[in-house]
Design a protein around this motif. Sequence first.
Motif: not given
Length: 639
Positions: A70-76, A126-132
């Motif tokens: 949630a931190g790196h997707t919804y909340e950014e 698939k989106t669990t981990w931040p893209p970096f």
Amino acid sequence: MSTRTTASTVTVDPTQTWSIEGHSDLNRQQYFSIAQSAGDGLDELSQEQFDYYFRELGITFGRRVNLLLAGHTYEEIVFEDPDRPGRVDIDRLKNEPPRTPGKFDDQLREMFPDGLDLVGTENFLKTTWPPFMETYVREEDTTGHHPMVKDHDAAAEGMIAYLNHRFNDWDRPRWFEGLNEPDWFFNVYNDESFFGLHEGFKNYRDEAGLNMEVGGPCFPTSQYFKNNYQTLPKTMGHFIDQTECDLDFYSFHPYDYTIWDEEAQTFDARVTGGLPMDADLDALVNYTVLEHGKEIDVVISEHGAYMVDTAVRYDQIDALGVRLFPELSDWDRWMKQKEITDFMMVNGAIAHTLTFMDHPHTVEKAIPFILLEASSWKPDHYAALLVSKDHQSPAEEWVESRMVDFWKVFKDVDGRRVRGWSIDPDIQQQSFVDGDRLFIVLNNLAGVPQDVTLDIANADEVQSYELRRLSRNEDFTPNYSEQSVESVDALTLAPQESVVVVATYAEPIVEAQRFEESVHYGDRSCVELTGQDSATFKVAVPDVEDAETVTLRIAVGRPHGTDRDLAVKFNGHAVTIPVEDSADRLDRKHKYADEYGALKRVRIPAEWLEAENAVEVSFPDGTGGGIGSVVLRVSRASE
């Protein structure tokens, strides 16, 4: 020798407190949660709805899913540290403004001043981990939708930083179990990075000084009785070994796996709730006591029952709905069909809950998988308590489903555990006293009716009785009722029926005596027997003086179709073991079931007890099987 039970007597003494390993007071946050946090859908409720569900019915909060995700997707708000490639920028995360308080947060803080007692689980997508963060996909993951992070230390640091800085001590999960059900997607039992990830979570938690337990691995199943109890050491036992039994707790999701039997025109299931779960909990802890010298704590962030065959289950329920309710509109028929699966979930959750209540020294939290609502992401989710009318998203009108029956059954159940015993293994019972009320919770595990004689001490002082009953109609929908009755001496419980007796006294019920029940584990676990072989288990009980009751508990796992008879000798004395009528539900053969698992439980005369007790077990039919554990529970009156 084993024998079938014909009728059950349940004895209850509300003046005698019953403590299991020091646990006697019921904590409603431990068992009666919704499978969501206070931030999931609560703002959509009216004050009237909030008061009904969370004050009157006493629903508590259970779980928060989507954390770093949630931190790196919804909340950014989760970004890469420019000075530490592949790692979370913790300083930037610290400086993010706090969340906007929820609509009911002030009331919730008043209701739950010590915290929400949540289990935190990271959704494994698939989106669990931040893209970096660099990831890889295992060969077993044919969809490629569940990548694992390569640098588990960076992932652990980022996850704990998010839990540290995005929450406070009131709303932060009290337990964090890592990834959700990873075993569906790869073999977690032999994955060093997976073990290392959990160790990293624990180490960074310690460094941050958080009041949060760290565990795992959130396995999607239990059924440790499989393969003559050889499944336990190869699955959960192996994970415990690889983490050196050093996590704060261990977690899994037990469910009854239900299917539709077209030929029989009824539902069939691989049952775990009740006797199989009772056996598995004993066996699991017995294993860690022997292998690691200590008992473990267990957290259950999902449990219940559901239709498991995802390829056909919705089509099957739709076809059944058309057949049973042809006169209804599409929407009304869908809600009626949902009642069928709601009863499955609630009935399975009740059986599991009553089992967990008998293990308060082991199970720290157990959450039925019932969501408050799911309109924003899956409006027709089978586990929702509140459904958006006509499946609209966003919801314009909420329709209550029969999932609410779980909390209706357990409404107001609270207080101190009191002495109660059922001689029938098919009848689960838990009894509690709160002020002037005695609550006796009964559940019939069998697929046949059970006659119950209820023997309540001081029954002449009862002013009134209320009966709550939850059973299943012929069309598989639930039937819930509440009524005042004159007497509860004799009850007949329908197949898989739950009954709560609420006895109200003229005055608050005073404790006259207190009993402490201690648990003693055998010197062997997960023993496989072949043919006519027998096995002897030694169970030490340091203090045998003044023993009031002695309960022998044997965890059994056997191949499908074998005899349910069990030959037992206790210190040379032959013991008659009751055979449960629910054995017919436990020993099934279909796509998801091919074995039998159950706890065999019987009272032993206290005068047979010795400092070291020999329990000899064999299977008279000569086909072998497995013994997960042999455990003694011994009670004594407190001074």
